[in-house]
Design a protein around this motif. Sequence first.
Motif, PDB file in Angstrom:
ATOM      1  N   GLY A   3       0.831  -1.202   0.000  1.00  0.00           N
ATOM      2  CA  GLY A   3       0.000   0.000   0.000  1.00  0.00           C
ATOM      3  C   GLY A   3       0.860   1.243   0.000  1.00  0.00           C
ATOM      4  O   GLY A   3       0.964   1.932   1.014  1.00  0.00           O
ATOM      5  N   TRP A  30      -6.830  -4.944   8.628  1.00  0.00           N
ATOM      6  CA  TRP A  30      -5.412  -4.768   8.303  1.00  0.00           C
ATOM      7  C   TRP A  30      -4.580  -5.744   9.123  1.00  0.00           C
ATOM      8  O   TRP A  30      -4.837  -5.978  10.304  1.00  0.00           O
ATOM      9  N   ASN A  64      -8.598  -0.650   4.818  1.00  0.00           N
ATOM     10  CA  ASN A  64      -7.607  -1.528   4.210  1.00  0.00           C
ATOM     11  C   ASN A  64      -7.921  -2.922   4.759  1.00  0.00           C
ATOM     12  O   ASN A  64      -7.833  -3.127   5.976  1.00  0.00           O
ATOM     13  N   PRO A  65      -8.405  -3.850   3.936  1.00  0.00           N
ATOM     14  CA  PRO A  65      -8.178  -3.960   2.492  1.00  0.00           C
ATOM     15  C   PRO A  65      -9.368  -3.655   1.587  1.00  0.00           C
ATOM     16  O   PRO A  65      -9.212  -3.716   0.375  1.00  0.00           O
ATOM     17  N   TYR A 104      -6.537   6.594   5.578  1.00  0.00           N
ATOM     18  CA  TYR A 104      -6.930   6.770   4.173  1.00  0.00           C
ATOM     19  C   TYR A 104      -8.034   7.808   3.996  1.00  0.00           C
ATOM     20  O   TYR A 104      -8.646   7.877   2.925  1.00  0.00           O
ATOM     21  N   LYS A 155       0.054   7.982   3.285  1.00  0.00           N
ATOM     22  CA  LYS A 155      -0.770   7.686   2.116  1.00  0.00           C
ATOM     23  C   LYS A 155      -1.150   8.950   1.347  1.00  0.00           C
ATOM     24  O   LYS A 155      -0.953   9.030   0.135  1.00  0.00           O
ATOM     25  N   ALA A 175      -9.299   4.511  -0.172  1.00  0.00           N
ATOM     26  CA  ALA A 175      -7.992   3.835  -0.091  1.00  0.00           C
ATOM     27  C   ALA A 175      -7.487   3.570  -1.504  1.00  0.00           C
ATOM     28  O   ALA A 175      -7.815   4.306  -2.438  1.00  0.00           O
ATOM     29  N   TYR A 224      -7.109  -0.065  -2.809  1.00  0.00           N
ATOM     30  CA  TYR A 224      -7.076  -1.513  -2.919  1.00  0.00           C
ATOM     31  C   TYR A 224      -8.361  -2.036  -3.554  1.00  0.00           C
ATOM     32  O   TYR A 224      -9.436  -1.461  -3.382  1.00  0.00           O
ATOM     33  N   ARG A 236      -5.969  -9.440  -2.145  1.00  0.00           N
ATOM     34  CA  ARG A 236      -5.885  -7.972  -2.209  1.00  0.00           C
ATOM     35  C   ARG A 236      -4.880  -7.569  -3.263  1.00  0.00           C
ATOM     36  O   ARG A 236      -3.798  -8.153  -3.365  1.00  0.00           O
ATOM     37  N   SER A 268      -3.216  -3.839  -4.911  1.00  0.00           N
ATOM     38  CA  SER A 268      -3.120  -2.386  -4.787  1.00  0.00           C
ATOM     39  C   SER A 268      -3.123  -1.764  -6.168  1.00  0.00           C
ATOM     40  O   SER A 268      -2.412  -2.222  -7.067  1.00  0.00           O
TER      41      SER A 268
END
Length: 393
Positions: free
Chosen positions: A39, A126, A176-177, A207, A239, A323, A325, A370, A372
Amino acid sequence: MTVLSNRVLEMEESVTLAAGARAKALKAEGRDILSLTLGEPDFVTPKNIQDKAIEAITNGSASFYTVASGLPELKAAINTYMENFYGYSVAPNQVVAATGAKFILYAFFASVINPGDEVIIPTPYWVSYADQIKMNEGVPVFVKATEENHFKVTAQQLEEARTDKTKVVLLNSPSNPTGMIYEAEELEAIGNWAVEHDILILADDIYGRLVYNGAKFTPISSLSESIRKQTIVVNGVAKAYAMTGWRVGFAVGNPEIIGAMSKIIGQTTSNLTTVAQYAAIEAFTGPQDTVETMRQAFEERLNTIYPLLNEVPGFEVVKPQGAFYLFPNVTKAMEMKGYTDVTAFTTAILEEVGVALVTGAGFGAPENVRLSYATDLDTLKEAVRRLHVFMEK
């Protein structure tokens, strides 16, 4: 004699870091690997932030220790950030900064958890939450957020999981995720439930600036004074400002808890790297246009790659709101290819077509993987093409 502690022996390796490391190792061997594991924005830190860091180095400001909880100027900058994006102010004794939001989370758990205390975690989650709780002798209690409810839990589900040992409920929105976002009404119900039962709310908002297609991020701490007093907010620069390598995280909330976290930091890492503090001050108080530029780029990638991924045989994706993902359910894909274990499935994808994904098992979701989309569109499109190749073999 057993050399290692039970704490370490019982700890799981981070599946995201492990997947990223495996992808890098294969690249080093000369393999053509497309890594969608970590990420991490593919943008470099904005120049105005770089320049402030360089200035702090050249004028000598970055050469010395600071107080363990962060420079007064950094705490003032975090207050500015809270005023601008949360709608309320915080006093210096309500702010602590540390080496990344991950360590901020650890310092929080170390500060509030006693042996046997329970922390409710909605799944998927997460990867580091559960192990950090266990490292501090707490008990993670998982509550499943279903795809049918857009990967969100309700106050009723939390109530069903509550015991007399429940001390904290953890919320990560955008997630996340999964990338899903709680609406204000949903958060209000959860917040009021926590207040009623005197349960701490740990709000992982890392995020919060990265939301798409008209979605809105609502900080749970902004909903009412009573909910705010019950909440510790965790955030950072990684992020939204493309500063993963700078390792700057912060928490705001109850001064007693913040003070305890500062004590933990003082006896472990000491202060966050001084030059990174000056960079973070500029991030929080300087121009914010680069955040919007990156947000728009991520939005374009999401809107481009989401329908393409949904066309991969056996991949079923709920479109995320924030986010960066995608978290497809691959139950049908595994059945089509003869797999019953999602980690083995992701390993096969990596070895056969050179696309590195992260197993959902480490997120408490053994039906998912997952990926990204914090990388360029050409890479994303080629990765999806290779997934087609893998599934159609």
